[in-house]
Motif scaffolding. Structure first.
Motif, short mmCIF file in Angstrom:
data_model
loop_
_atom_site.label_atom_id
_atom_site.label_comp_id
_atom_site.label_asym_id
_atom_site.label_seq_id
_atom_site.Cartn_x
_atom_site.Cartn_y
_atom_site.Cartn_z
N VAL A 1 -12.91 11.49 -4.12
CA VAL A 1 -11.89 11.63 -5.17
C VAL A 1 -11.28 13.04 -5.15
O VAL A 1 -10.07 13.21 -5.35
N THR A 2 -12.08 14.03 -4.85
CA THR A 2 -11.56 15.40 -4.74
C THR A 2 -10.49 15.46 -3.65
O THR A 2 -9.42 16.06 -3.83
N LEU A 3 -10.76 14.80 -2.51
CA LEU A 3 -9.78 14.78 -1.41
C LEU A 3 -8.51 14.02 -1.82
O LEU A 3 -7.39 14.44 -1.53
N ILE A 4 -8.70 12.89 -2.52
CA ILE A 4 -7.54 12.10 -2.98
C ILE A 4 -6.66 12.97 -3.89
O ILE A 4 -5.43 13.00 -3.76
N LYS A 5 -7.30 13.70 -4.80
CA LYS A 5 -6.54 14.52 -5.75
C LYS A 5 -5.84 15.67 -5.03
O LYS A 5 -4.75 16.09 -5.42
N HIS A 6 -6.47 16.15 -3.99
CA HIS A 6 -5.87 17.23 -3.20
C HIS A 6 -4.56 16.76 -2.56
O HIS A 6 -3.56 17.48 -2.55
N VAL A 7 -4.57 15.54 -2.04
CA VAL A 7 -3.34 15.00 -1.42
C VAL A 7 -2.35 14.56 -2.51
O VAL A 7 -1.14 14.68 -2.33
N GLY A 8 -2.87 14.08 -3.64
CA GLY A 8 -2.03 13.57 -4.73
C GLY A 8 -2.05 12.06 -4.72
O GLY A 8 -1.52 11.43 -3.80
N LEU A 9 -2.67 11.48 -5.76
CA LEU A 9 -2.85 10.03 -5.82
C LEU A 9 -1.51 9.29 -5.81
O LEU A 9 -0.58 9.69 -6.51
N ALA A 10 -1.41 8.24 -4.99
CA ALA A 10 -0.26 7.33 -5.04
C ALA A 10 -0.82 5.91 -5.14
O ALA A 10 -1.86 5.61 -4.55
N THR A 11 -0.18 5.06 -5.89
CA THR A 11 -0.67 3.69 -6.06
C THR A 11 0.40 2.69 -5.63
O THR A 11 1.58 3.01 -5.71
N ALA B 1 0.83 -1.22 0.00
CA ALA B 1 0.00 0.00 0.00
C ALA B 1 0.86 1.27 0.00
O ALA B 1 1.74 1.43 0.84
N ALA B 2 0.58 2.16 -0.94
CA ALA B 2 1.24 3.47 -0.98
C ALA B 2 0.28 4.57 -0.53
O ALA B 2 0.71 5.69 -0.23
N MET B 3 -1.02 4.25 -0.53
CA MET B 3 -2.03 5.22 -0.10
C MET B 3 -3.21 4.48 0.53
O MET B 3 -3.57 3.39 0.10
N ILE C 1 -4.43 9.12 3.18
CA ILE C 1 -3.12 9.04 3.82
C ILE C 1 -2.10 8.51 2.81
O ILE C 1 -2.28 7.42 2.26
N ARG C 2 -1.06 9.29 2.55
CA ARG C 2 0.00 8.83 1.64
C ARG C 2 1.15 8.29 2.46
O ARG C 2 1.55 8.90 3.45
N LEU C 3 1.67 7.13 2.05
CA LEU C 3 2.72 6.44 2.82
C LEU C 3 4.04 6.49 2.06
O LEU C 3 4.05 6.47 0.81
N ASP C 4 5.15 6.48 2.81
CA ASP C 4 6.44 6.36 2.13
C ASP C 4 6.76 4.87 1.97
O ASP C 4 5.97 4.00 2.36
N ALA C 5 7.91 4.59 1.39
CA ALA C 5 8.24 3.20 1.07
C ALA C 5 8.28 2.32 2.32
O ALA C 5 8.02 1.11 2.25
N ALA C 6 8.59 2.91 3.46
CA ALA C 6 8.66 2.13 4.71
C ALA C 6 7.30 2.03 5.40
O ALA C 6 7.18 1.44 6.47
N GLY C 7 6.27 2.65 4.82
CA GLY C 7 4.93 2.58 5.41
C GLY C 7 4.65 3.70 6.39
O GLY C 7 3.62 3.70 7.05
#
Ligand code: ADP
Length: 272
Positions: free
Chosen positions: A202-212, A98-100, A112-118
């Motif tokens: 989706v508006t909130l996701i785009k505000h944070v910036g989608l990560a997959t 999971a990245a988001m 919530i956007r996560l870094d590579a370590a979670g």
């Protein structure tokens, strides 16, 4: 036996997850929070311990982390941790790629956007407006004498043909009634309600910036119609977490085991 309990006191439901020392799930439960979150949390603790054959563990071998909107009410917890941290932890445990995490509950939504370590890298939250939360769907479902799971199933087969425009739930009810009076089929109108919730998320996701990869968590992730609408708007796979409504309590239970001698996440493979 050393046990870890996570309790997530939400605005709508209280969730609890009991893990053994290796992170394997022993018990879990979801109940309505009701008017007294403190009493509900105690009741859940006692019930889960009894079901696991560990009644009395609260006197020594149990570590407890509370999270959620009502976490301060859990007066027997060793510590309280934010929902952002707990949802991130719980979803990463279920889905290590999971990245988001998108958590939509009864009264708020979080991305919530996560870094590579979670670890939590960034997040956005909507707790000001019912649109984009479960309560919007709950109010409309009640208006039509439906359970919210019936509302979700109504629209499971095809995308919404249109979208209702009101973001205030009171106006949305009026808009729904007037669309029905104009002769639109009820399934189309209710599908339009679910599309409206999806659009806000989706508006909130785009505000944070989608990560997959991105995973859907919280009670609304059990709503297959909303999940599909969000997926269609994002144009990327948008899977629900394996146990979406339990993610926060699971994260709390995992955190309850950290820093002690009780091991790591070795139970991951057994959490299915
Ligand atoms: P909170 O943590 O804020 O109390 P939850 O994460 O438990 O909220 O989510 C509650 C919401 O989940 C409800 O408002 C409802 O819309 C939705 N929900 C719960 N169960 C289902 C279900 N079986 N089908 C569709 N939606 C559901």
């Amino acid at each position: 036996m050393s046990l870890r309990l996570g309790i997530d006191v939400g605005s709508t439901t209280t969730k609890a997850v009991l893990l053994d020392a290796n992170g394997a799930m022993l018990q879990s439960e979801v109940v309505a929070t009701g008017p007294d979150g403190r009493a509900m949390a105690r009741h859940l603790r006692d019930e889960l311990l009894a079901a696991a054959g560990a009644a009395g563990a609260e006197s020594g071998s149990l570590r407890v982390v509370a999270t959620g909107y009502g976490r301060a009410r859990v007066d027997f917890a060793d510590r309280a941790v934010t929902e952002i941290t707990c949802h991130a932890r719980g979803v990463r445990f279920q889905h290590p790629d999971a990245a988001m995490v998108v958590d939509v509950g009864g009264q708020d939504s979080k991305v919530i956007r996560l870094d590579a370590a979670g670890r939590v890298e960034d997040f956005g939250m909507n707790d000001r407006c019912a649109a984009g939360t479960g309560s919007f769907l709950d109010v409309i479902a009640r208006r039509f004498g439906l359970d919210v799971s019936e509302l979700a199933a109504l629209h499971a087969l095809r995308p919404a043909p249109f979208e209702i425009s009101s973001t205030c739930v009171v106006f949305a009810e009026t808009e729904v009634v007037s669309l029905l009076a104009q002769g639109h089929p009820v399934n189309d109108v209710l599908a339009g309600v679910q599309r409206a919730v999806a659009r806000r998320v989706v508006t909130l996701i785009k505000h944070v910036g989608l990560a997959t990869p991105v995973y859907f968590s919280g009670g609304v992730a059990k709503n297959e119609s909303v999940r599909r609408e969000i997926e269609a708007l994002l144009e990327v796979p948008f899977a629900a977490a394996r146990h979406p409504q339990l993610s926060g309590a699971l994260g709390a239970a995992l955190l309850a085991g950290e820093g002690g001698a009780s091991g790591g996440d070795a139970g991951a493979a057994r959490w299915s």
